[in-house]
Write a protein that holds these residues in place. Structure first.
Motif, mmCIF file in Angstrom:
data_model
loop_
_atom_site.group_PDB
_atom_site.id
_atom_site.type_symbol
_atom_site.label_atom_id
_atom_site.label_comp_id
_atom_site.label_asym_id
_atom_site.label_seq_id
_atom_site.Cartn_x
_atom_site.Cartn_y
_atom_site.Cartn_z
ATOM 1 N N ILE A 6 10.745 23.818 50.700
ATOM 2 C CA ILE A 6 9.966 23.422 49.528
ATOM 3 C C ILE A 6 10.637 22.210 48.911
ATOM 4 O O ILE A 6 11.844 22.223 48.660
ATOM 5 N N ASP A 7 9.870 21.177 48.652
ATOM 6 C CA ASP A 7 10.381 19.981 47.986
ATOM 7 C C ASP A 7 10.412 20.257 46.488
ATOM 8 O O ASP A 7 9.376 20.290 45.824
ATOM 9 N N GLY A 8 11.606 20.460 45.970
ATOM 10 C CA GLY A 8 11.777 20.776 44.556
ATOM 11 C C GLY A 8 11.355 19.667 43.616
ATOM 12 O O GLY A 8 11.058 19.919 42.448
ATOM 13 N N ASP A 9 11.306 18.444 44.113
ATOM 14 C CA ASP A 9 10.863 17.324 43.282
ATOM 15 C C ASP A 9 9.345 17.282 43.158
ATOM 16 O O ASP A 9 8.814 16.632 42.264
ATOM 17 N N VAL A 10 8.652 17.970 44.055
ATOM 18 C CA VAL A 10 7.188 17.967 44.061
ATOM 19 C C VAL A 10 6.623 19.244 43.446
ATOM 20 O O VAL A 10 5.593 19.234 42.775
ATOM 21 N N CYS A 11 7.300 20.368 43.637
ATOM 22 C CA CYS A 11 6.828 21.674 43.162
ATOM 23 C C CYS A 11 6.563 21.646 41.655
ATOM 24 O O CYS A 11 7.368 21.132 40.881
ATOM 25 N N ILE A 12 5.411 22.224 41.258
ATOM 26 C CA ILE A 12 5.071 22.302 39.830
ATOM 27 C C ILE A 12 5.094 23.740 39.322
ATOM 28 O O ILE A 12 4.757 24.003 38.173
ATOM 29 N N GLY A 13 5.463 24.681 40.179
ATOM 30 C CA GLY A 13 5.665 26.056 39.743
ATOM 31 C C GLY A 13 4.412 26.890 39.544
ATOM 32 O O GLY A 13 4.396 27.759 38.687
ATOM 33 N N THR A 14 3.384 26.666 40.338
ATOM 34 C CA THR A 14 2.179 27.486 40.194
ATOM 35 C C THR A 14 2.375 28.891 40.737
ATOM 36 O O THR A 14 1.641 29.799 40.362
ATOM 37 N N GLY A 15 3.318 29.073 41.638
ATOM 38 C CA GLY A 15 3.618 30.389 42.183
ATOM 39 C C GLY A 15 2.706 30.854 43.301
ATOM 40 O O GLY A 15 2.794 31.998 43.738
ATOM 41 N N GLN A 16 1.840 29.977 43.792
ATOM 42 C CA GLN A 16 0.932 30.372 44.867
ATOM 43 C C GLN A 16 1.684 30.785 46.123
ATOM 44 O O GLN A 16 1.265 31.696 46.834
ATOM 45 N N CYS A 17 2.797 30.140 46.403
ATOM 46 C CA CYS A 17 3.577 30.487 47.595
ATOM 47 C C CYS A 17 4.116 31.910 47.502
ATOM 48 O O CYS A 17 3.993 32.697 48.440
ATOM 49 N N ALA A 18 4.703 32.239 46.357
ATOM 50 C CA ALA A 18 5.276 33.573 46.174
ATOM 51 C C ALA A 18 4.196 34.649 46.144
ATOM 52 O O ALA A 18 4.416 35.769 46.605
#
Length: 69
Positions: A5-17
């Motif tokens: 996961i690119d931490g600079d791109v992630c916005i934290g929607t949580g869809q992955c989890a």
């Protein structure tokens, strides 16, 4: 396949989890991370989680992966 996961791109929607909780989790700030020891992408719905990411922060690489998914 390797998953990251690119931490600079992630916005934290949580869809992955939500989609693949055996491979992805969220850190204390709510951003997606790969569960330690699961970087090999062995788990359920990993490709679906990559597709569900609204900002395409998840990458799958390697023999069984999709580069840049």
């Amino acid at each position: 396949m390797r998953v990251s996961i690119d931490g600079d791109v992630c916005i934290g929607t949580g869809q992955c989890a939500l989609t693949s909780p055996d491979v992805f989790t969220q850190d204390d700030d709510g951003f997606g991370t790969v569960v330690p020891g699961r970087e090999d992408g062995a788990g359920t719905l990993v490709r679906e989680a990559a597709r569900a990411c609204p900002v395409q922060a998840i990458s799958l690489h390697g023999p069984a992966g999709e580069d840049g998914a």
